[in-house]
Design a protein around this motif. Structure first.
Motif, PDB file in Angstrom:
ATOM      1  N   GLN A   9       0.794  -1.166   0.084  1.00  0.00           N
ATOM      2  CA  GLN A   9      -0.044  -0.055  -0.168  1.00  0.00           C
ATOM      3  C   GLN A   9       0.749   1.131  -0.021  1.00  0.00           C
ATOM      4  O   GLN A   9       0.703   2.207  -0.668  1.00  0.00           O
ATOM      5  CB  GLN A   9      -0.643  -0.194   1.140  1.00  0.00           C
ATOM      6  N   THR A  12       2.093   1.990  -3.358  1.00  0.00           N
ATOM      7  CA  THR A  12       0.997   2.440  -4.194  1.00  0.00           C
ATOM      8  C   THR A  12       0.886   3.975  -3.977  1.00  0.00           C
ATOM      9  O   THR A  12       0.666   4.670  -4.874  1.00  0.00           O
ATOM     10  CB  THR A  12      -0.266   1.851  -3.922  1.00  0.00           C
ATOM     11  N   HIS A  15       3.788   5.793  -5.533  1.00  0.00           N
ATOM     12  CA  HIS A  15       3.490   5.695  -7.061  1.00  0.00           C
ATOM     13  C   HIS A  15       2.503   6.836  -7.389  1.00  0.00           C
ATOM     14  O   HIS A  15       2.619   7.770  -8.338  1.00  0.00           O
ATOM     15  CB  HIS A  15       3.112   4.369  -7.519  1.00  0.00           C
ATOM     16  N   HIS A  16       1.275   6.958  -6.610  1.00  0.00           N
ATOM     17  CA  HIS A  16       0.406   7.823  -6.999  1.00  0.00           C
ATOM     18  C   HIS A  16       0.721   9.368  -6.840  1.00  0.00           C
ATOM     19  O   HIS A  16       0.431  10.082  -7.621  1.00  0.00           O
ATOM     20  CB  HIS A  16      -0.791   7.637  -5.859  1.00  0.00           C
TER      21      HIS A  16
END
Length: 235
Positions: A9, A12, A15-16
């Protein structure tokens, strides 16, 4: 929740937020492109577009900065990830300020277009420096996307070319004002535009230096270009 899931998570989240930075960078690139096109064509519709995009850019800076703070508070990242998040927070500040400079170019273009007299000024150096600034900004964002310290060091080296164009335009502008006092008001607007382009190059340089900081863990802001390049190449 398993440690593996937490790490997944977190990846993620990183990356976002990195993608949001590149999205913001793309908006600044668009602002600069439109601002320079507006200047070359005295196109007031493009001026309006640059001005309208400024609100969106400001909102993105606030949103991404808040997201950075939330990730740091929730994830308590280790050193390398913390460097990335701190660099992102500084990067979006530089992008917002570069957008401010594009906005300034647009506003000054409106004044020149409406006054008419300034349309005869030779903008060769401004055009070249605008192209250089756009190339530097794109290169810095690309280096950020790939976390490429070597490419980032090349961006820093290119900043001198914009400075040279700025100095050349200053000399041309002084000659122009001496020969035609009617263009003095517009010449001051052109000077503001040239300064704005130079500062966009500075912000692109700052972005490149942040890439080196993330990759190498070294603050290179006050190093000479030779020292910076050595640091970027260090294994």
């Amino acid at each position: 929740m398993s440690d593996r899931h937490i790490l997944s998570q977190f990846d993620t989240d990183l990356h976002h937020i990195s993608s949001r930075v590149l999205e913001m960078g793309g908006l600044v690139e668009s602002q600069l492109t439109h601002a320079m096109q507006a200047l070359h064509r005295f196109n007031l519709a493009l001026v309006d577009k640059v001005v309208a995009d400024e609100h969106r850019l400001n909102a993105m800076e606030v949103e991404i900065d808040a997201e950075c703070g939330n990730i740091i508070a929730r994830r308590q990242p280790a050193a390398s990830d913390l460097r990335l998040l701190l660099a992102i927070s500084k990067a979006i500040t530089n992008l917002e300020r570069a957008g401010d400079e594009a906005h300034k170019i647009a506003k000054r273009t409106r004044r020149i277009a409406e006054a008419e007299a300034g349309r005869t000024v030779d903008m060769t150096e401004i055009r070249l420096s605008g192209e250089l600034a756009a190339t530097m900004l794109h290169g810095a964002l690309d280096a950020f996307a790939r976390l490429d310290a070597v490419a980032a060091a090349r961006i820093v080296r290119e900043d001198e070319a914009i400075d040279e164009q700025y100095r050349a335009f200053m000399r041309r502008l002084a000659t122009c004002m001496a020969g035609n006092p009617r263009v003095i008001s517009a010449a001051l607007d052109y000077l503001s535009i040239a300064s704005a382009i130079e500062r966009i190059g500075d912000h692109a340089t700052n972005l490149a230096e942040l890439v080196i900081y993330v990759v190498k863990g070294t603050d290179v802001r006050h190093l000479s270009r030779e020292q910076l390049e050595r640091e970027a190449l260090r294994h």
